[in-house]
Design an enzyme around this catalytic site. Structure first.
Site, PDB file in Angstrom:
ATOM      1  N   HIS A  53      25.339  -3.668  46.529  1.00 14.43           N
ATOM      2  CA  HIS A  53      25.809  -4.907  47.174  1.00 14.43           C
ATOM      3  C   HIS A  53      24.825  -5.357  48.248  1.00 14.43           C
ATOM      4  O   HIS A  53      24.484  -6.540  48.340  1.00 14.43           O
ATOM      5  CB  HIS A  53      27.177  -4.703  47.824  1.00 14.43           C
ATOM      6  CG  HIS A  53      28.320  -4.613  46.877  1.00 14.43           C
ATOM      7  ND1 HIS A  53      28.469  -5.425  45.764  1.00 14.43           N
ATOM      8  CD2 HIS A  53      29.409  -3.790  46.891  1.00 14.43           C
ATOM      9  CE1 HIS A  53      29.589  -5.125  45.144  1.00 14.43           C
ATOM     10  NE2 HIS A  53      30.182  -4.121  45.804  1.00 14.43           N
ATOM     11  N   CYS A  61      22.419  -4.660  35.844  1.00 16.60           N
ATOM     12  CA  CYS A  61      22.372  -4.496  37.305  1.00 16.60           C
ATOM     13  C   CYS A  61      20.990  -4.014  37.747  1.00 16.60           C
ATOM     14  O   CYS A  61      20.461  -4.481  38.761  1.00 16.60           O
ATOM     15  CB  CYS A  61      23.460  -3.542  37.770  1.00 16.60           C
ATOM     16  SG  CYS A  61      25.128  -4.270  37.663  1.00 16.60           S
ATOM     17  N   CYS A 107      29.274   1.553  34.850  1.00 18.75           N
ATOM     18  CA  CYS A 107      28.228   1.187  35.810  1.00 18.75           C
ATOM     19  C   CYS A 107      28.698   1.521  37.217  1.00 18.75           C
ATOM     20  O   CYS A 107      29.871   1.317  37.566  1.00 18.75           O
ATOM     21  CB  CYS A 107      27.908  -0.301  35.704  1.00 18.75           C
ATOM     22  SG  CYS A 107      26.642  -0.872  36.882  1.00 18.75           S
ATOM     23  N   CYS A 153      23.846  -0.058  35.189  1.00 20.21           N
ATOM     24  CA  CYS A 153      23.618  -0.552  33.831  1.00 20.21           C
ATOM     25  C   CYS A 153      22.298  -1.330  33.822  1.00 20.21           C
ATOM     26  O   CYS A 153      21.745  -1.649  34.882  1.00 20.21           O
ATOM     27  CB  CYS A 153      24.785  -1.424  33.374  1.00 20.21           C
ATOM     28  SG  CYS A 153      24.922  -3.016  34.223  1.00 20.21           S
ATOM     29  N   HIS A 188      30.062  -7.097  41.714  1.00 16.58           N
ATOM     30  CA  HIS A 188      30.714  -6.089  40.876  1.00 16.58           C
ATOM     31  C   HIS A 188      30.354  -6.310  39.419  1.00 16.58           C
ATOM     32  O   HIS A 188      30.067  -7.422  39.000  1.00 16.58           O
ATOM     33  CB  HIS A 188      32.228  -6.116  41.067  1.00 16.58           C
ATOM     34  CG  HIS A 188      32.645  -5.537  42.376  1.00 16.58           C
ATOM     35  ND1 HIS A 188      33.523  -6.158  43.228  1.00 16.58           N
ATOM     36  CD2 HIS A 188      32.285  -4.383  42.991  1.00 16.58           C
ATOM     37  CE1 HIS A 188      33.690  -5.416  44.308  1.00 16.58           C
ATOM     38  NE2 HIS A 188      32.940  -4.335  44.199  1.00 16.58           N
ATOM     39  N   CYS A 189      30.374  -5.241  38.647  1.00 15.17           N
ATOM     40  CA  CYS A 189      29.960  -5.258  37.247  1.00 15.17           C
ATOM     41  C   CYS A 189      31.161  -4.979  36.346  1.00 15.17           C
ATOM     42  O   CYS A 189      32.023  -4.166  36.690  1.00 15.17           O
ATOM     43  CB  CYS A 189      28.881  -4.190  37.033  1.00 15.17           C
ATOM     44  SG  CYS A 189      28.216  -4.147  35.347  1.00 15.17           S
ATOM     45  N   HIS A 199      26.705   2.238  45.061  1.00 18.41           N
ATOM     46  CA  HIS A 199      27.501   1.017  44.895  1.00 18.41           C
ATOM     47  C   HIS A 199      27.314   0.076  46.085  1.00 18.41           C
ATOM     48  O   HIS A 199      26.976  -1.109  45.916  1.00 18.41           O
ATOM     49  CB  HIS A 199      28.981   1.397  44.739  1.00 18.41           C
ATOM     50  CG  HIS A 199      29.887   0.232  44.562  1.00 18.41           C
ATOM     51  ND1 HIS A 199      30.227  -0.263  43.327  1.00 18.41           N
ATOM     52  CD2 HIS A 199      30.527  -0.556  45.476  1.00 18.41           C
ATOM     53  CE1 HIS A 199      31.042  -1.306  43.479  1.00 18.41           C
ATOM     54  NE2 HIS A 199      31.239  -1.499  44.780  1.00 18.41           N
ATOM     55  N   GLU A 200      27.517   0.593  47.284  1.00 20.38           N
ATOM     56  CA  GLU A 200      27.419  -0.264  48.473  1.00 20.38           C
ATOM     57  C   GLU A 200      25.983  -0.730  48.710  1.00 20.38           C
ATOM     58  O   GLU A 200      25.768  -1.880  49.118  1.00 20.38           O
ATOM     59  CB  GLU A 200      28.000   0.426  49.700  1.00 20.38           C
ATOM     60  CG  GLU A 200      29.488   0.705  49.613  1.00 20.38           C
ATOM     61  CD  GLU A 200      30.363  -0.512  49.291  1.00 20.38           C
ATOM     62  OE1 GLU A 200      29.950  -1.668  49.574  1.00 20.38           O
ATOM     63  OE2 GLU A 200      31.461  -0.308  48.754  1.00 20.38           O
TER      64      GLU A 200
END
Length: 182
Positions: free
Chosen positions: A129, A163, A141, A160, A135-136, A125-126
């Site tokens: 970014h 992304c 996701c 996803c 964010h999704c 996640h990070e």
């Protein structure tokens, strides 16, 4: 930062090398101290922005394209009670805070598999970014915002298609195993 066992970091590095097909992942085993002034004794937490700035300095001094710091501390950002991690969007710098990822934080017994799943989700996640993703809205996701540990557990360890396509535009190739089958 803190006392995160190197075995967890090495495990994470192996998973990240699998996730990003065109990346070379290296582990720097030096232990960093949180920046002076980052600790707020009234909260018992560290100010994430100051830790993130330290990660940016580390990235610059090593010359790597992207840096992820795994910190075994509890952190917050202004306006939030805590953060699981933080990144400079599109800046190639990210931090994951492991204190709240551990089942023990919530009064449960140790669970290595659950802890590592959470660690990987938050790292993906990070780093998403750090590579420019926001964010999704897709509920499973890995880029979905997580306001609590239940939401971390509910999302997958996969990007996803939308992304993943954005990462590809940024030159990051996501391995098939880390893609949702929508």
């Amino acid at each position: 930062m803190g006392d995160e066992p190197l075995a967890h970091v090495a495990w994470l590095a192996d998973r990240l090398a699998e996730a990003y097909a065109n990346a070379v992942v290296e582990v720097y085993s030096s232990v960093l101290s949180p920046p002076r002034g980052a600790y707020d004794p009234a909260r018992g937490q560290y100010l994430s922005e100051m830790v993130l700035d330290e990660a940016a300095r580390l990235r610059q001094s090593t010359g790597v394209d992207a840096a992820l710091v795994v910190a075994s501390i509890d952190a917050y950002s202004p306006g939030l009670n805590f953060v699981f991690g933080q990144a400079m969007v599109g800046g190639g710098v990210a931090v994951v805070y492991t204190r709240r990822l551990r089942p023990e934080f919530y009064g449960l017994g140790p669970d290595l598999a659950l802890y590592r799943e959470r660690l990987l989700k938050e790292a993906l996640h990070e780093l998403g970014h750090a590579f420019g993703l926001g964010h999704c809205a897709n509920p499973v996701c890995v880029m979905r915002f997580s306001n609590n540990i239940v939401e971390v557990d509910a999302k997958s360890m996969r990007y996803c298609r939308k992304c993943a396509a954005r990462l590809l535009e940024a030159g990051i190739v996501v391995a098939r195993k880390f893609l949702l089958t929508d």
